[in-house]
Every structure is written in C-alpha cells, then in structure tokens.
Design a protein around this motif. Structure first.
Motif, PDB file in Angstrom:
ATOM      1  N   HIS A 171      28.358 -20.977  68.257  1.00  8.28           N
ATOM      2  CA  HIS A 171      28.775 -22.306  67.823  1.00  8.28           C
ATOM      3  C   HIS A 171      29.821 -22.158  66.718  1.00  8.28           C
ATOM      4  O   HIS A 171      29.655 -21.350  65.799  1.00  8.28           O
ATOM      5  CB  HIS A 171      27.562 -23.080  67.308  1.00  8.28           C
ATOM      6  N   PRO A 172      30.918 -22.904  66.777  1.00  2.64           N
ATOM      7  CA  PRO A 172      32.002 -22.706  65.806  1.00  2.64           C
ATOM      8  C   PRO A 172      31.607 -22.992  64.362  1.00  2.64           C
ATOM      9  O   PRO A 172      32.277 -22.526  63.435  1.00  2.64           O
ATOM     10  CB  PRO A 172      33.084 -23.676  66.290  1.00  2.64           C
ATOM     11  N   ASP A 173      30.533 -23.742  64.145  1.00  3.90           N
ATOM     12  CA  ASP A 173      30.081 -24.032  62.782  1.00  3.90           C
ATOM     13  C   ASP A 173      28.987 -23.073  62.314  1.00  3.90           C
ATOM     14  O   ASP A 173      28.300 -23.335  61.317  1.00  3.90           O
ATOM     15  CB  ASP A 173      29.561 -25.470  62.692  1.00  3.90           C
ATOM     16  N   SER A 174      28.833 -21.958  63.008  1.00  2.00           N
ATOM     17  CA  SER A 174      27.745 -21.037  62.692  1.00  2.00           C
ATOM     18  C   SER A 174      27.801 -20.523  61.258  1.00  2.00           C
ATOM     19  O   SER A 174      26.759 -20.311  60.623  1.00  2.00           O
ATOM     20  CB  SER A 174      27.769 -19.848  63.656  1.00  2.00           C
ATOM     21  N   PHE A 175      29.009 -20.304  60.733  1.00  2.00           N
ATOM     22  CA  PHE A 175      29.141 -19.827  59.362  1.00  2.00           C
ATOM     23  C   PHE A 175      29.356 -20.973  58.378  1.00  2.00           C
ATOM     24  O   PHE A 175      29.648 -20.729  57.207  1.00  2.00           O
ATOM     25  CB  PHE A 175      30.294 -18.823  59.258  1.00  2.00           C
ATOM     26  N   ALA A 176      29.227 -22.191  58.845  1.00  2.00           N
ATOM     27  CA  ALA A 176      29.462 -23.359  57.988  1.00  2.00           C
ATOM     28  C   ALA A 176      28.210 -24.211  57.846  1.00  2.00           C
ATOM     29  O   ALA A 176      28.292 -25.421  57.642  1.00  2.00           O
ATOM     30  CB  ALA A 176      30.609 -24.189  58.556  1.00  2.00           C
ATOM     31  N   GLY A 177      27.063 -23.573  57.977  1.00  2.00           N
ATOM     32  CA  GLY A 177      25.813 -24.282  57.732  1.00  2.00           C
ATOM     33  C   GLY A 177      25.236 -25.015  58.917  1.00  2.00           C
ATOM     34  O   GLY A 177      24.368 -25.888  58.738  1.00  2.00           O
ATOM     35  N   ALA A 178      25.661 -24.691  60.127  1.00  2.00           N
ATOM     36  CA  ALA A 178      25.101 -25.343  61.305  1.00  2.00           C
ATOM     37  C   ALA A 178      23.585 -25.093  61.374  1.00  2.00           C
ATOM     38  O   ALA A 178      23.119 -23.977  61.157  1.00  2.00           O
ATOM     39  CB  ALA A 178      25.766 -24.817  62.571  1.00  2.00           C
ATOM     40  N   ASN A 179      22.833 -26.132  61.672  1.00  2.00           N
ATOM     41  CA  ASN A 179      21.380 -26.024  61.778  1.00  2.00           C
ATOM     42  C   ASN A 179      21.035 -25.562  63.196  1.00  2.00           C
ATOM     43  O   ASN A 179      20.989 -26.350  64.137  1.00  2.00           O
ATOM     44  CB  ASN A 179      20.730 -27.378  61.479  1.00  2.00           C
ATOM     45  N   HIS A 180      20.791 -24.257  63.320  1.00  2.00           N
ATOM     46  CA  HIS A 180      20.576 -23.697  64.652  1.00  2.00           C
ATOM     47  C   HIS A 180      19.338 -24.257  65.326  1.00  2.00           C
ATOM     48  O   HIS A 180      19.305 -24.428  66.545  1.00  2.00           O
ATOM     49  CB  HIS A 180      20.486 -22.169  64.577  1.00  2.00           C
ATOM     50  N   SER A 181      18.305 -24.573  64.541  1.00  2.00           N
ATOM     51  CA  SER A 181      17.072 -25.087  65.139  1.00  2.00           C
ATOM     52  C   SER A 181      17.281 -26.490  65.713  1.00  2.00           C
ATOM     53  O   SER A 181      16.791 -26.811  66.802  1.00  2.00           O
ATOM     54  CB  SER A 181      15.948 -25.087  64.103  1.00  2.00           C
ATOM     55  N   GLN A 182      18.010 -27.330  65.002  1.00  2.00           N
ATOM     56  CA  GLN A 182      18.324 -28.652  65.535  1.00  2.00           C
ATOM     57  C   GLN A 182      19.277 -28.556  66.722  1.00  2.00           C
ATOM     58  O   GLN A 182      19.146 -29.313  67.698  1.00  2.00           O
ATOM     59  CB  GLN A 182      18.925 -29.527  64.432  1.00  2.00           C
ATOM     60  N   LEU A 183      20.222 -27.626  66.664  1.00  2.00           N
ATOM     61  CA  LEU A 183      21.116 -27.423  67.804  1.00  2.00           C
ATOM     62  C   LEU A 183      20.328 -26.983  69.038  1.00  2.00           C
ATOM     63  O   LEU A 183      20.630 -27.391  70.164  1.00  2.00           O
ATOM     64  CB  LEU A 183      22.186 -26.390  67.466  1.00  2.00           C
ATOM     65  N   PHE A 184      19.320 -26.155  68.828  1.00  2.00           N
ATOM     66  CA  PHE A 184      18.479 -25.708  69.936  1.00  2.00           C
ATOM     67  C   PHE A 184      17.751 -26.893  70.558  1.00  2.00           C
ATOM     68  O   PHE A 184      17.680 -27.028  71.782  1.00  2.00           O
ATOM     69  CB  PHE A 184      17.487 -24.665  69.419  1.00  2.00           C
TER      70      PHE A 184
END
Length: 559
Positions: free
Chosen positions: A325-338
């Motif tokens: 995900h392009p926001d991976s290093f910008a605080g993207a919430n991986h659990s919510q994205l999942f």
C-alpha cells in the motif's frame, strides 16, 4: 463463506483479554534482541554471569518441573513445545483444580498494566468481589493502561513502595540487577520438583520459565503467550475471488500471489507493513537468523548475513512492483485496511484474528499462511518467541509463609482452561456474567462481564488455548497453522543472556540500521550501501554487544 455459530459472537470476541485471549505480541525487528525463546527445555540460566545455582548448590538453576495438566481432554491437543490446545466447548460442570481459597484472609496488593478498559472499583464490581471470596483475600489492584505502566513502574521502583505482586516487562532496562535488588529469589520454592506444590504453575511451559531466571535465581512467574508470536493473516475470500494460489511454494510464487492481489486502480494491495513483513515473513523465507546465530559460540547478527541482505533486496523488489500500500510508511492502519479489503494479507501477533472477527465484516474468510522456503522444498522455519508476554515478581522482604501464600494465589490464578477457577476468572457467575448455551456447550458472556471482568490474567496466565466457539472453522485453521509452524521454529540465542551495551545504547546504534532498511525498501538508497551500514553498526556498538553475548553464552554452556 465462513461458518458461524449463532451465539453472541461480537460480545464474546470483544472481551479481549478474557478467556486467555489477550495473547498478542508486536512485530519487532528480528535482528535485535527481544521476544525470542530458547530451544533448551531442560534447564536454563540467565543474566550477566549465567551461573545459576540449584537449591542444593549444583551448577545450573534447574527449571521448574513441567507437569502438564491432564484434567481436561482437548478437542485438538497441543504439546509441550507450544502448540496450543484447542477446544470447541467448555466442560459442564467445571471441576476445580485447587483445594479451596489459597489466601489467609488479609490484603494482597498488586500492580499491573492492562490492555482493556480499567474495570469498576472493587466496591462496585461483583466480579472483583467474587474473586476476593474465592481467593480468601482482599485484592487491592492498581491497574492502568499498559501505555502508562512503565512510568508508574519506574517511579515505584525508585520510591521503594512496592505492592506484593508486580508486573515486570522482559524488556525492562538492567533487568537482571533490578530483579535481584528488588524482588524475591523464588528458586527454593519453584526450582525442580519444588514447583509441584503449585501444580498450575508446574503446568506452565519450560521455555517460558527460562525467561524468569537471572543472576542465579528464579525471580518471577511467567504470563504465557503463544510460542509462534507472529502469523501471516490472509483474506481467503479475496484470494478465492481472484482464483489465485494461496499456498505459494517459493519466493517467486509468493511474488506472483502478491501481484495477483494488487490492483492500484481499485486501491487494493497485497500488503502493507513493509518492515514487519520483512522481519516476520520474508526473512523466514530466506532463512536469516532470528536476531543472532551462535554456531560454535560465535555470534553473528542477522543483519550481517547474506540471507538477510537477500530478504531485504526481495522486499525492495516488492515495493518497486507496487505490492505494498502506498501509505505503508505514512501511518496506514494495516489492520483496518485488512478488514476493508484494502490489503489482502497482514502480519500480526498472537490472537489478533479475534479482533478482526469481532467486527463481523461481511464475506470475510480468514486463514493463515506459513512462509515457503525462498527456493522451494517446503516451509521455512518461523520465529520462536519467548512464549512470555510479561513477568510477575514478588517484592523482597516477605517471610516464607507470606511468600508461599502469594505463590498459592498465583497458582489459583494460573488455573488452566476447563477448570472451575478459569471459568470464573474469564466468565464470572452464570446468569449474571454469562448465560449457558446448551446447544453449543459454551458460556455466552453478558454485557456485565464485559464491564466488570477483572483482568488478572495480566498477573499470571496459563497456557493460551484456542477457544473460539463463535468461529470454529477459523479456530481449527489457526490450530492447524500453529501445529504446522511451531515445531518448525528457531529462536534467538541471546534469549536469557544479557549485554550491557545492548541494554544501555542498543536503541542508538540499531536505529540507523532500521532507518537504512526503510530507505532501501523504498528505493531511496541502493542495496550496495548495506555493507557500509553494517560496518558502521559494528563499530558503533554491535561488536561490543556481540562480545558480551559470547561471554555470557560461554558461561551458560560451561556452568
């Protein structure tokens, strides 16, 4: 479509730290010391010198004798290596594992951090009051959010005003000296067969006890966690919808799976968390050491190996291909994205899958993936964690009778799944904190349990079971995943050893390496810079830490 049961699923799952369900570990760097366990299950030493003493004056501290609780037959059996038992119902009636209240009628004070909302005070909390009655003491509990606990802990240590029972993080600075100076040496009470006086403590796995031994003594009781602390969670519904191979045989097939799961026009990606995926999955594929290797007593950090360098280069290739995900290093919430389908896979610890299921996402079908060897030929060895979330120590200065009383209380609190004590600790009183679902054979929590439950499983915790009656299919998948990966695991050989350099300045000399990893993944630095990064790390403290670990390791082996 994932099968579900008709009980109050969301309420059951949202209890969080109830029913042994708060076993969650973060996704820390595998190349540093931390949550990694030792494979030696016979005896252990720890701390700077590692010269443990048995009560009879022998060489090593003898680990508490392991005596597995056999009062309840699991539906799917675990083992002493850390595969958890799995259950699909709760025994009724539940039998006690202890002989009445362990306390003598006085006050017991405890201090610990918790991962849920602080429950109502004792005077307004029927569950807490009932716990006091069953223990035969008045529990005075200083509970606070886990984020606030380190400050309170340090100030309490400095001030010397400690309660009877104190939660201790395994990452506490100068842990061996702090334990020896502040808390009771429990060796004579717990080493070898002495622990059999407290059978529920004897049911705690040997690999967990290893992390309670420092400076020649057993200084704490472990709060158990899962042995395989991090698992790749997969949205099987997305994999199936795209007709992809969800069981890749090697690194190239994993890359192809990730490409198939990624559609940047739809803003959907295979992954987020690049460094966590690197440290907990891709380094496994390329068989990098967990933290360090110690062949022949010579310590080599994972960062120094060609295997880690290859894993880092592969991760950078995934980034370049747009897999993350392009926001991976910008605080993207991986659990919510999942949950939303923004990513199809995530690396998460412990029983995190329960919080995903609690949201009842329509159509979500959850499974787990073991890392394949990069070149094929089977599954890669996963990380063995310590199997410990926190420790609980007993303050110094108490007489033998008081120490034994506190150990009996800890023994009661460590009652395993299926017992009367465990049922009360996690589900309270029937018709008040839970009702009984006769069709499914399980307690169904009420809202009052969610409000009142006193989370003393963050003082001591028995082996973590797999018990998810709301989602039996996912529970069975998780059990079989654990059975697949736990036996095929490797540990950090620094577990139970102490490096003063790592303790005092490890964060400072490790941080530039972590920064370089992030820059190389994102293509901001070439992989050819890596060797210089590691040379700087060695000169900044890495070599000093290595030498200290090697000395401690040799002393442990020769003691």
């Amino acid at each position: 479509m994932m099968m579900q049961r008709d009980m109050g699923r969301r309420r059951f799952l949202q209890l969080g730290s109830g029913i042994g369900l708060s076993a969650v570990v973060g996704t820390g760097l595998v190349a540093c010391g931390g949550d990694s366990g030792s494979d030696d299950a016979g005896s252990a030493t720890g701390g700077p010198g590692g010269n443990g003493q048995t009560p009879d004056g022998g060489g090593r501290v003898v680990l508490p004798t392991y005596q597995r609780f056999d009062g309840i037959e699991p539906d799917l059996p675990g083992d002493e290596h850390g595969v958890p038992d799995a259950y699909f119902s709760y025994p009724r009636p539940a039998n006690p594992s202890t002989d009445g209240p362990p306390g003598s009628g006085g006050v017991v004070r405890a201090m610990f951090g918790i991962t849920t909302t602080v429950p109502p005070a004792m005077g307004r909390n029927a569950h807490w009051q009932g716990l006091n009655e069953r223990l035969g003491v008045e529990l005075q509990l200083n509970m606070m959010p886990m984020s606030d606990y380190p400050t309170t802990f340090q100030s309490s240590i400095a001030g010397g005003d400690l309660p009877d029972l104190v939660q201790v993080a395994p990452t506490t600075p100068r842990l061996p000296d702090m334990l020896e100076a502040t808390f009771t040496d429990l060796t004579e009470y717990l080493s070898g067969d002495a622990v059999l006086e407290y059978p529920n403590l004897a049911n705690l796995h040997p690999y967990a006890w290893e992390h309670c031994i420092y400076n020649n003594g057993i200084y704490a009781v472990p709060m158990l966690n899962l042995r395989a602390p991090n698992n790749m969670h997969v949205r099987q519904d997305i994999v199936d919808a795209k007709a992809l191979n969800g069981d890749p045989a090697d690194a190239e097939e994993f890359f192809e799976l990730c490409q198939g799961l990624t559609d940047d026009r739809a803003n959907t990606y295979a992954l987020a968390q690049p460094t966590a995926i690197l440290n907990n999955f891709i380094t496994r594929m390329f068989e990098a050491p967990v933290g360090w290797s110690a062949d022949g007593g010579a310590f080599v950090n994972a960062w120094e190996t060609e295997e880690f360098k290859a894993a880092l280069e592969y991760t950078a290739r995934l980034w370049e291909a747009g897999i993350f995900h392009p926001d991976s290093f910008a605080g993207a919430n991986h659990s919510q994205l999942f949950r939303s389908g923004g990513v199809a896979m995530m690396a998460e610890g412990g029983l995190h899958y329960r919080s995903v299921l609690a949201d009842e996402v329509p159509g979500l079908d959850l499974t787990f993936m073991a890392p394949p060897l990069a070149d094929g030929g089977g599954y890669a060895p996963v990380v063995h964690g310590t199997g410990v979330y926190r420790l609980t120590a007993i303050k110094q200065g108490l007489d033998e009778d008081r120490t034994r009383e506190l150990l009996r209380i800890l023994n009661w609190l460590a009652a395993p799944f299926g017992t009367e004590e465990y049922l009360y600790l996690n589900f309270g009183v029937e018709d008040e904190h839970h009702t009984w679902d006769d069709n499914q054979g399980v307690p169904d929590p009420t809202d009052k349990l969610g409000t009142e439950r006193t989370p003393v499983d963050l003082v001591v915790r028995p082996p973590v079971p797999v018990f998810d009656p709301a989602y039996p299919q996912v529970a069975e998948r998780f059990y079989h995943h654990q059975k697949q990966v736990v036996p095929n695991g490797i540990s950090n050989p620094t577990a139970g050893l102490y490096s003063e350099t790592e303790d005092r300045s490890g964060q400072a000399f490790n941080a530039p390496v972590s920064d370089a990893i992030n820059e190389i993944i994102q293509g901001r630095r070439p992989i050819t810079d890596w060797d210089q990064v590691i040379d700087t790390w060695r000169n900044s403290g890495g070599d000093d830490a290595r030498g200290e670990y090697e000395v401690a390791f040799e002393e442990r082996v020769n003691s």
